[in-house]
Each structure stands twice: as C-alpha cells, then as structure tokens.
Design a protein around this motif. Structure first.
Motif, mmCIF file in Angstrom:
data_model
loop_
_atom_site.group_PDB
_atom_site.id
_atom_site.type_symbol
_atom_site.label_atom_id
_atom_site.label_comp_id
_atom_site.label_asym_id
_atom_site.label_seq_id
_atom_site.Cartn_x
_atom_site.Cartn_y
_atom_site.Cartn_z
ATOM 1 N N LEU A 150 0.668 -1.361 0.001
ATOM 2 C CA LEU A 150 -0.126 -0.170 0.032
ATOM 3 C C LEU A 150 0.843 1.030 -0.015
ATOM 4 N N CYS A 151 0.422 2.028 -0.669
ATOM 5 C CA CYS A 151 1.180 3.522 -0.582
ATOM 6 C C CYS A 151 0.847 4.317 0.583
ATOM 7 N N LEU A 152 1.911 4.683 1.318
ATOM 8 C CA LEU A 152 1.805 5.521 2.488
ATOM 9 C C LEU A 152 2.031 6.754 2.732
ATOM 10 N N GLU A 153 2.175 7.335 1.246
ATOM 11 C CA GLU A 153 2.419 8.865 1.102
ATOM 12 C C GLU A 153 1.388 9.366 0.099
ATOM 13 N N TYR A 154 0.665 10.141 0.673
ATOM 14 C CA TYR A 154 -0.435 11.042 -0.250
ATOM 15 C C TYR A 154 0.197 11.598 -1.579
ATOM 16 N N CYS A 155 -0.461 10.806 -2.614
ATOM 17 C CA CYS A 155 0.413 10.941 -3.844
ATOM 18 C C CYS A 155 -0.567 11.627 -5.136
ATOM 19 N N GLY A 156 -1.746 11.844 -4.768
ATOM 20 C CA GLY A 156 -2.784 12.523 -5.490
ATOM 21 C C GLY A 156 -4.230 11.766 -5.392
ATOM 22 N N ALA A 158 -5.963 9.182 -6.792
ATOM 23 C CA ALA A 158 -6.152 7.752 -6.448
ATOM 24 C C ALA A 158 -5.223 7.103 -5.530
ATOM 25 N N HIS A 159 -4.655 7.956 -4.844
ATOM 26 C CA HIS A 159 -3.656 7.403 -3.771
ATOM 27 C C HIS A 159 -4.050 5.990 -3.011
ATOM 28 N N HIS A 160 -5.532 6.349 -2.557
ATOM 29 C CA HIS A 160 -5.930 5.093 -1.686
ATOM 30 C C HIS A 160 -5.939 3.763 -2.559
HETATM 31 CU CU LIG Z 1 -0.048 7.474 -2.515
#
Ligand SMILES: [Cu+2]
Length: 172
Positions: A150-156, A158-160
């Motif tokens: 899972l991505c743990l850094e908000y990146c835009g 559709a990050h979730h």
């Molecule tokens: Cu992200």
C-alpha cells in the motif's frame, strides 16, 4: 547513498551537540553557590542521565535489525518495485519464505510510500519512494500467503487505490 546520509546525519548531530556540550562544560567551572536543594539537583541530574542512557539503549536496540541495511546477502531474492500514479509495478510476483528479500524501490513520478502488509493486514515494514532514488529495504518472510503493498504517502486523487500484491510461498 544511505551510508552517506548516515555519516552526514552523525556529523550534523555532532555539530549541533557541540555548543550544548560546551555550555554544560563551561557552567561546571562557574562557582556554584551553596544550594539547600543540592540533593534534588543531584537527583534531577541522575534522572536526566538515566533517561539519556535509556533512550540511547532503546534506540540502538530497536535499530539493530536495521531493515535498510539491504546489502544483497548471498541467496537474497531481489524484487524491483516502481511506484506510479497510481499503481505499483513489481518485477516479481512470488518470493520464497525463509530467504531474505531485498526490495529495490523507485518512483516514476512523485513521492510514494512503500508499505508491505501481511495477509492479516498488519504492516511489516515500509520505505520512502522518491523520484531519482532507489531505496532498498530487506525483509525475510516467514509465513506463506498473499501480501499487499500500500502507498503510505499521499500522492494524488487515486492514492488510496495504489495497492500491489505478491505471494510468499513456502520453500520447496
Ligand atoms: Cu500514494
């Protein structure tokens, strides 16, 4: 790169600590007025010293299995992972339990966070994913199953949705 950052951190910490050390040293040379609260001061000093020692011991002990010291050990499995807005690309779908895995993690666009979760949804480890860098993190899986990234850094927007998957299989 991580080695250089570690050395730089130690040098900067030493530079920051030096003035404090100087002030403490200098203040000890100043004549001390007799203090009725001398016993309390000594207790406070002992408490602060024991807290500092405890903090140092805890920091060193918890960093001993340093996951970022990911020199490819003999027999290590290498997984290259690239983060994109908004998906993961892993060059391996399956790793073997009981042998170290070195994840080499890069970004194709912005900052991401590479968090690996076990089948029960508990996070095992994570590393930062940055454009222009390959960050390495080492882990030895013990339980076979389907693991998620899972991505743990908000990146835009559709990050979730940025969820990857790989399998850990038992050694044959
Ligand atoms: Cu992200």
């Amino acid at each position: 790169m991580q080695q250089q950052i570690l050395i730089l951190t130690i040098v900067v910490m030493t530079l920051v600590a030096y003035p404090f050390w100087r002030v403490v040293r200098t203040s000890q040379h100043a004549p001390q007025p007799p203090s009725p609260a001398g016993r309390i001061e000594r207790m406070r000093t002992a408490l602060l010293a024991s807290l500092a020692v405890t903090g140092l011991v805890v920091a060193v002990a918890t960093l001993r299995p340093w996951p970022h010291d990911a020199h490819a050990a003999p027999g290590a499995q290498i997984v290259r992972a690239v983060g994109y807005q908004w998906y993961w690309e892993l060059d391996t779908e399956e790793v073997t339990a009981g042998r170290p895995v070195v994840f080499e993690v890069a970004s194709a666009d912005v900052n991401h966070g590479f968090g690996v979760y076990d089948p029960s949804g508990t996070i095992l480890f994570q590393t930062q994913v940055m454009p222009g860098y390959v960050n390495k993190v080492k882990h030895t899986f013990t339980e076979p199953g389907t693991y998620r990234v899972l991505c743990l850094e908000y990146c835009g927007t559709a990050h979730h949705d940025m969820i990857g998957e790989f399998k850990v299989v038992a050694a044959r």
